[in-house]
Design a protein around this motif. Sequence first.
Motif, PDB file in Angstrom:
ATOM      1  N   SER A   1       4.669   5.274  -8.461  1.00  0.00           N
ATOM      2  CA  SER A   1       4.716   6.485  -7.670  1.00  0.00           C
ATOM      3  C   SER A   1       3.566   7.076  -7.172  1.00  0.00           C
ATOM      4  N   SER A   2       2.717   6.222  -6.449  1.00  0.00           N
ATOM      5  CA  SER A   2       1.476   6.660  -5.992  1.00  0.00           C
ATOM      6  C   SER A   2       0.573   7.633  -6.513  1.00  0.00           C
ATOM      7  N   ASP A   3       0.381   8.647  -5.937  1.00  0.00           N
ATOM      8  CA  ASP A   3      -0.473   9.743  -6.443  1.00  0.00           C
ATOM      9  C   ASP A   3       0.397  10.641  -7.356  1.00  0.00           C
ATOM     10  N   ALA A   4       1.778  10.699  -6.948  1.00  0.00           N
ATOM     11  CA  ALA A   4       2.560  11.756  -7.887  1.00  0.00           C
ATOM     12  C   ALA A   4       2.722  11.215  -9.252  1.00  0.00           C
ATOM     13  N   PHE A   5       2.726  12.450  -9.939  1.00  0.00           N
ATOM     14  CA  PHE A   5       2.843  12.252 -11.546  1.00  0.00           C
ATOM     15  C   PHE A   5       1.642  11.780 -12.193  1.00  0.00           C
ATOM     16  N   GLY A   6       0.666  11.667 -11.460  1.00  0.00           N
ATOM     17  CA  GLY A   6      -0.769  11.330 -11.989  1.00  0.00           C
ATOM     18  C   GLY A   6      -1.534  12.273 -12.687  1.00  0.00           C
ATOM     19  N   GLN A   7      -2.685  11.991 -13.260  1.00  0.00           N
ATOM     20  CA  GLN A   7      -3.447  12.769 -14.065  1.00  0.00           C
ATOM     21  C   GLN A   7      -5.072  12.194 -13.840  1.00  0.00           C
ATOM     22  N   HIS A   8      -5.964  12.966 -13.768  1.00  0.00           N
ATOM     23  CA  HIS A   8      -7.456  12.518 -13.500  1.00  0.00           C
ATOM     24  C   HIS A   8      -7.744  12.533 -15.187  1.00  0.00           C
ATOM     25  N   TYR A   9      -7.503  11.157 -15.781  1.00  0.00           N
ATOM     26  CA  TYR A   9      -7.806  11.188 -17.143  1.00  0.00           C
ATOM     27  C   TYR A   9      -8.399   9.810 -17.346  1.00  0.00           C
ATOM     28  N   ALA A  10      -9.609   9.583 -17.872  1.00  0.00           N
ATOM     29  CA  ALA A  10      -9.908   8.156 -18.250  1.00  0.00           C
ATOM     30  C   ALA A  10      -9.990   8.050 -19.915  1.00  0.00           C
ATOM     31  N   GLY A  11      -9.266   6.988 -20.025  1.00  0.00           N
ATOM     32  CA  GLY A  11      -9.105   6.909 -21.432  1.00  0.00           C
ATOM     33  C   GLY A  11      -8.699   5.338 -21.668  1.00  0.00           C
ATOM     34  N   LEU A  12      -8.723   4.820 -23.112  1.00  0.00           N
ATOM     35  CA  LEU A  12      -8.251   3.626 -23.382  1.00  0.00           C
ATOM     36  C   LEU A  12      -6.861   3.653 -23.540  1.00  0.00           C
ATOM     37  N   GLU A  13      -6.221   4.746 -23.654  1.00  0.00           N
ATOM     38  CA  GLU A  13      -4.546   4.624 -23.552  1.00  0.00           C
ATOM     39  C   GLU A  13      -4.162   4.629 -22.286  1.00  0.00           C
ATOM     40  N   ARG A  14      -2.997   3.535 -22.217  1.00  0.00           N
ATOM     41  CA  ARG A  14      -2.395   3.289 -21.039  1.00  0.00           C
ATOM     42  C   ARG A  14      -0.890   4.260 -20.967  1.00  0.00           C
TER      43      ARG A  14
ATOM     44  N   LEU B   1       0.920  -6.996   4.597  1.00  0.00           N
ATOM     45  CA  LEU B   1       0.616  -5.856   3.762  1.00  0.00           C
ATOM     46  C   LEU B   1       1.519  -4.789   4.207  1.00  0.00           C
ATOM     47  N   TYR B   2       2.618  -4.447   3.164  1.00  0.00           N
ATOM     48  CA  TYR B   2       3.687  -3.645   3.404  1.00  0.00           C
ATOM     49  C   TYR B   2       3.385  -2.022   3.167  1.00  0.00           C
ATOM     50  N   CYS B   3       3.572  -1.208   4.132  1.00  0.00           N
ATOM     51  CA  CYS B   3       3.293   0.250   3.996  1.00  0.00           C
ATOM     52  C   CYS B   3       4.301   0.903   4.685  1.00  0.00           C
ATOM     53  N   SER B   4       4.081   2.380   4.619  1.00  0.00           N
ATOM     54  CA  SER B   4       5.192   3.095   5.238  1.00  0.00           C
ATOM     55  C   SER B   4       4.579   3.114   6.678  1.00  0.00           C
ATOM     56  N   LYS B   5       5.630   3.690   7.590  1.00  0.00           N
ATOM     57  CA  LYS B   5       5.153   3.846   9.090  1.00  0.00           C
ATOM     58  C   LYS B   5       3.952   4.484   9.182  1.00  0.00           C
TER      59      LYS B   5
ATOM     60  N   MET C   1       4.265   6.713  -0.119  1.00  0.00           N
ATOM     61  CA  MET C   1       5.630   6.213  -0.339  1.00  0.00           C
ATOM     62  C   MET C   1       5.724   5.852  -1.834  1.00  0.00           C
ATOM     63  N   PHE C   2       6.729   5.615  -2.426  1.00  0.00           N
ATOM     64  CA  PHE C   2       6.800   5.199  -3.856  1.00  0.00           C
ATOM     65  C   PHE C   2       7.421   3.433  -3.494  1.00  0.00           C
ATOM     66  N   THR C   3       7.372   2.636  -4.587  1.00  0.00           N
ATOM     67  CA  THR C   3       7.856   1.321  -4.587  1.00  0.00           C
ATOM     68  C   THR C   3       8.694   1.350  -5.915  1.00  0.00           C
ATOM     69  N   TYR C   4      10.052   1.080  -5.596  1.00  0.00           N
ATOM     70  CA  TYR C   4      10.810   0.995  -7.156  1.00  0.00           C
ATOM     71  C   TYR C   4      11.333  -0.376  -7.255  1.00  0.00           C
TER      72      TYR C   4
ATOM     73  N   SER D   1       0.693  -1.088  -0.090  1.00  0.00           N
ATOM     74  CA  SER D   1      -0.061   0.030  -0.062  1.00  0.00           C
ATOM     75  C   SER D   1       1.025   1.169   0.091  1.00  0.00           C
ATOM     76  N   ASN D   2       0.948   1.909  -1.119  1.00  0.00           N
ATOM     77  CA  ASN D   2       1.950   3.164  -1.035  1.00  0.00           C
ATOM     78  C   ASN D   2       1.258   4.263  -0.703  1.00  0.00           C
ATOM     79  N   HIS D   3      -0.118   4.107  -0.669  1.00  0.00           N
ATOM     80  CA  HIS D   3      -1.007   5.382  -0.139  1.00  0.00           C
ATOM     81  C   HIS D   3      -2.324   4.777   0.624  1.00  0.00           C
ATOM     82  N   SER D   4      -2.759   5.299   1.792  1.00  0.00           N
ATOM     83  CA  SER D   4      -3.897   5.025   2.358  1.00  0.00           C
ATOM     84  C   SER D   4      -5.183   5.533   1.935  1.00  0.00           C
ATOM     85  N   GLU D   5      -5.270   6.920   1.007  1.00  0.00           N
ATOM     86  CA  GLU D   5      -6.276   7.465   0.897  1.00  0.00           C
ATOM     87  C   GLU D   5      -7.213   6.283   0.118  1.00  0.00           C
ATOM     88  N   MET D   6      -8.719   6.652   0.290  1.00  0.00           N
ATOM     89  CA  MET D   6      -9.777   5.634  -0.136  1.00  0.00           C
ATOM     90  C   MET D   6      -9.873   5.169  -1.585  1.00  0.00           C
ATOM     91  N   ASP D   7      -9.192   6.160  -2.326  1.00  0.00           N
ATOM     92  CA  ASP D   7      -9.266   5.698  -3.840  1.00  0.00           C
ATOM     93  C   ASP D   7      -8.268   4.529  -4.338  1.00  0.00           C
TER      94      ASP D   7
END
Length: 397
Positions: free
Chosen positions: A162-175, A100-104, A150-153, A76-82
Motif C-alpha cells: 500500500s505504499s505510504d498508506a496505512f504506514g506508521q513512523h515506528y522503528a522496532g524489531l516487530e514486523r 521499472l513499473y510505475c504509475s503514469k 499507487m498500490f500493488t495487489y 515503484s509504488n511511489h517516487s518520494e525519495m524515502d
Amino acid sequence: MKPLEIAKDIYWLGVIDWNIRDMHGYSTPYGTTYNSFLIVDEKIALIDTVKKEFADELIDSIGQIVDPKEIDYVISNHSEMDHSGGLPRVMHRIGEDKPLYCSKMGFKNLRHHFGRKWTCQPVENGEQLSLGKRTLTFLETRMLHWPDSMFTYVKEDKILFSSDAFGQHYAGLERFDDQVGDAIMPHAKKYFANILLLYSRLILKLVGKVKKMGLALDMICPDHGIIWRQDPSKIINAYVEWSTQTPKRKAVVVYDTMWHSTETMAEAIVETLGEEGMDARPMHLRQCDRSDIMTEVLDAGAVIVGSPTLNNGLFPTVSDFLTYMKGLRPKNKIGAAFGSYGWSGEAVKLINKELEAMKFELIDPGVKVQYVPEDQGLKACYQLGKKIAQALSSAYG
Ligand code: FEO
C-alpha cells in the motif's frame, strides 16, 4: 536487517532507521522503517526501495535471497525519495535495462528525480503483470499522498502493498501488528493526521471503491512501520473514522508565550473547559512538536489558539503552526483566539483571520489582555472557556 519471509516466497526486505527524529518537519521520536518487498515466483519482482543512504543494506538483504541480477521487475509504488532514493544503486546492481513499473505520474516523477535512466513502464489503473503463479494488479491512488502513488495487489496471496498508506513512523524489531498490539495505533493516527488528513475525501472514496471491488485482504504491507496481518480491517476502519473527522468533546489550546501571560490565559481556558466536562489540554508550541499537536487536533471539536503580540504580529511559532495546520485542512472545528499584548495587540485579530480562512466556526471575537492577566482578564478567559464548552456541547452532544 535480515530478510523476513512474510508469506510463502514473499519477503520483507526493509531497513530500520532507528535514529531519524525529523521527517520533513514531522517529529519521529521512534524512528521509522523503509519497507521494500521481494516476490520470488517464476519471475522475481522487487517492490519499492529505500532511502539513498540505506541502498547497500537493501542490496545486501536481496543477496540473502537471490542474486540481485535475477530480479526481473522493479515496481515503484511511489517516487518520494524515502522509497526511490535507493533506486540508482539498486538498479545498477540489478541491471539498468530491467523494466521499472510505475504509475503514469510515477513515470513523470521518476524522470524529474533521476532523468531518463531506466526502462520505465507506466501502467494503467487495474493493469496486471504476471509473475507466473502470481499476478500483480496495479491500483492508481493518485494524491494518496503524491500524484504518482499507487498500490500493488497480489490476489493469490491477498496481499496489498500500500505504499505510504496505512504506514506508521515506528522503528522496532516487530514486523506485524499482532506483535505490537494497540500500541501501534497512536503512531498510525499521528501519521494520518500529518500526512493524509488533507486527502480525507479521497480516502473515503478509495475505501468505498475497494469495498465495491470486494478485494480480499489477508495482509496490508505499507512502506513504513509494521505490516497489518492480524486484522487489516482495523486500520481501514480507523482511516474511515479519521477521514470523516467526527469531532469529540475535546479542545486543544495551542499557544506560545513570552512572559507567561498568554500561558496563564491558556491554562485558565483549559481549567474552565475541564470544569465543564470537556477533554482539554494546553499545548505550548516550544514544548510540543507541531506534528503531535496536529494529532490532537485530528479528533478535537475545538482548536483555540493563543499568541502574544510581537512586533505588531504573531509570535513566530504560532505563525508556523497556523501555516502547518492550514495546509492539512482540518474540518468541523470550532475556533477562538486569545493572547496578551503590550501596546498594539494585533495577534488575536491575525489568528481570527487565519482560523476563518480555515473555515473554523469562530464562536467569539477573542480575548485580549494587556500585559498581565489579572481579575478581569482571567474572568474573560473563564467566560471564553464556558462559551467553548457550550458550543462543543450543542454541536457534538
Ligand atoms: Fe514515505 Fe511519501 O514517502
